[in-house]
Structure formats: structure tokens, C-alpha cells
Design an enzyme around this catalytic site. Sequence first.
Site, mmCIF file in Angstrom:
data_model
loop_
_atom_site.group_PDB
_atom_site.id
_atom_site.type_symbol
_atom_site.label_atom_id
_atom_site.label_comp_id
_atom_site.label_asym_id
_atom_site.label_seq_id
_atom_site.Cartn_x
_atom_site.Cartn_y
_atom_site.Cartn_z
ATOM 1 N N THR A 13 0.819 -1.210 0.000
ATOM 2 C CA THR A 13 0.000 0.000 0.000
ATOM 3 C C THR A 13 0.856 1.265 0.000
ATOM 4 O O THR A 13 0.503 2.259 -0.631
ATOM 5 C CB THR A 13 -0.935 0.003 1.221
ATOM 6 O OG1 THR A 13 -1.831 -1.105 1.126
ATOM 7 C CG2 THR A 13 -1.756 1.280 1.294
ATOM 8 N N SER A 62 1.537 -7.619 -0.678
ATOM 9 C CA SER A 62 2.178 -8.514 0.296
ATOM 10 C C SER A 62 1.404 -9.802 0.531
ATOM 11 O O SER A 62 1.920 -10.721 1.173
ATOM 12 C CB SER A 62 2.421 -7.799 1.622
ATOM 13 O OG SER A 62 1.218 -7.508 2.293
ATOM 14 N N THR A 95 1.028 -4.115 4.334
ATOM 15 C CA THR A 95 0.643 -4.401 5.716
ATOM 16 C C THR A 95 -0.045 -5.756 5.893
ATOM 17 O O THR A 95 -0.132 -6.256 7.002
ATOM 18 C CB THR A 95 -0.283 -3.307 6.266
ATOM 19 O OG1 THR A 95 -1.468 -3.228 5.460
ATOM 20 C CG2 THR A 95 0.418 -1.954 6.269
#
Length: 327
Positions: A13, A62, A95
Site C-alpha cells: 500500500t 504482500s 501491511t
Amino acid sequence: MLPRIAFIGTGGTIASIGSDPFDLLDYNASDERVDARTLLERSGLLGTIADIVPIDFRRMDSTAISSADWADLASLCRQLSRDSTFDGIVIGHGTASLEETVWVLSLVLEVKVPVVVTGSMRPLTGISSDAGANLAAAVRVATAKHEDGGNVFVVLNDEVHSPRAVTKNHTLRLNAFQSPWLGPIGTIDGSRVSLARQPRPKAAGFPQDLLRRLPRVDIAYSYVGADGCAIRAFVEAGARGIVSAGFGPGIGSPAETAALADAIAAGVVVVQSSRAGASQVVDSARHKAMGIIAGNDLNPQKARILLALCLAREDTPQKIAQVFQSI
């Protein structure tokens, strides 16, 4: 002279480009992420609080990270730490799996400079994005003086967390990363970095090359009516280890417990964790008799990583039990 920091960009992000400033939710639709240099340029950090050297590692979400990516990232950190001109390393990371990556790095890295992992809850282009602020705070921590320079830190929302305790507990809020019951180990206020304590462990003696041969380890999540079907499927799929994300103090349903007993009989190593996500699980007499290993206070996803590393190292169940209680 400004301190010199290596910045490794992995996407996430913090590097994502939304369709407009108000696109704070579905920004991944475009799958557009900037490289490490562009992120630094747009944050305004180049040539300010540190001499930051951008290193483009990956540009990915991720959720797609793999153990091979972990191995490559750990190798890169080790290589950079051997360059005496660098005072620290900062990693920009998505994250979604950040807490797992930092846990891995804390278990395998033996470096002499701080390694600081950060991300953001809002995309780079979003209104009131936290990308620049988190990156600046991470650089501050990487350039601060530490009692033990080679630790791994997590920095978001002006807080410093340890890899062992930190977890993401909200999908959207800027303070999504918390360390349940333990709290942050430090704070960043402007240029001031205040650490109350150091994270642990610095490293747990796991060679980095184990990350290239991690065995299959699965997580079985407990819920009312769980019948053990998932556990049997994991065994059938070739799992060498299973982490039980059990109810409350750490216990599965009766059917799950029976399936776990069968898995242990088939040679699978079972670690008990809790879906509660905080505090120690009960190392019950019944579990000991069955051969279920207590997962200490690690959440299921971190227990899975530690179990996989132990199995890759070919630890015995007895040794694995010792590792979980001592780490």
C-alpha cells in the site's frame, strides 16, 4: 554529514497508486505501484533527514509474498549490512503480511545495523496518506542510536513495535498495528526516538538458507462444529506440521482434537495456539500426553513460521517444544 540509509521497496500500500485522492479502499484494482526511488521522491525525504539510497526489490501486494521472497530479502539485508557506509536499513512492505515478514527477519538475521520495516494503511496517493509520515519515522528509528544495533523493528503510526508481539488488528485504521497487552516498545515524536525496551529475539539461530526449504505447515482454525476435516486434509496434502488456532486458552473442538491425535500418530508435529491472538496457551496435561506442543504466546501465523523453521532444521518434537518455550 547525514546518516546513510538503504531503503528497500517491496511494493504494498505504501507504494500504491489509487484512481484518485479519495480511493482509499480499492486502490489495488489498478495494480499500480511505484518503485523505491519514486516513493522517496514523492515523500519528499530525499536529502533531508538522511542520505537514503533506494533499492527496488519487488513491487507486489504482500498477500503474494512467498518463502522464496523472504529468503531473497534476508540475503539482501545481510549483503547491505556488510557495507560499512550504511547506518541502517528501512524496508517498505505491504501491511497484509508485514507481521509475518518481520517475524521471519527477526529469527534469521544476524546484522549489525537496525532493520526497520514500515508500511502504510492508505495508498501513497490517498488523502491524508500515512505513507510519508511512516517512512520518515522509520528512517528516524533506523538512524537512532541503539544499545544493540542489529535488531529488527516495526514502525507505523509513530510507534515502534517488536516483531514478536506486533499484529495487524484492523483492516483500515491508521493505528491498525498493535502489540496486544504488551504495547509498543517505543515512540517517535518529531525527530525524537524514545525506546523503552529492545525487541527480542535479535536472532534465534536459524540459518537463512532454511527459508528456501520450508516444509508445508498449515493452520487449522477452531470454530463451533469444527469436525477435523481440514486437519485430515492437511495431513493428506503432505503437511509436516499443523498449528491449531484453538478456542480461548488454546483447545480445539473434540473432533479436531481427535483428528490432531491421528495426525501426530502419522508423524505430523502439532503446535497449539489460540485464535484469541494474545497471551500464553495452556500447556495442559492432556495435550502433553497427546504430544501437542504448547505455542507459548505466539499467534497462529507466527507459530506457523517458527514451527516451519524448526522442521526445516530437522529439530525433534522435544527440541521444538523447548524452542517455543524459550524464544
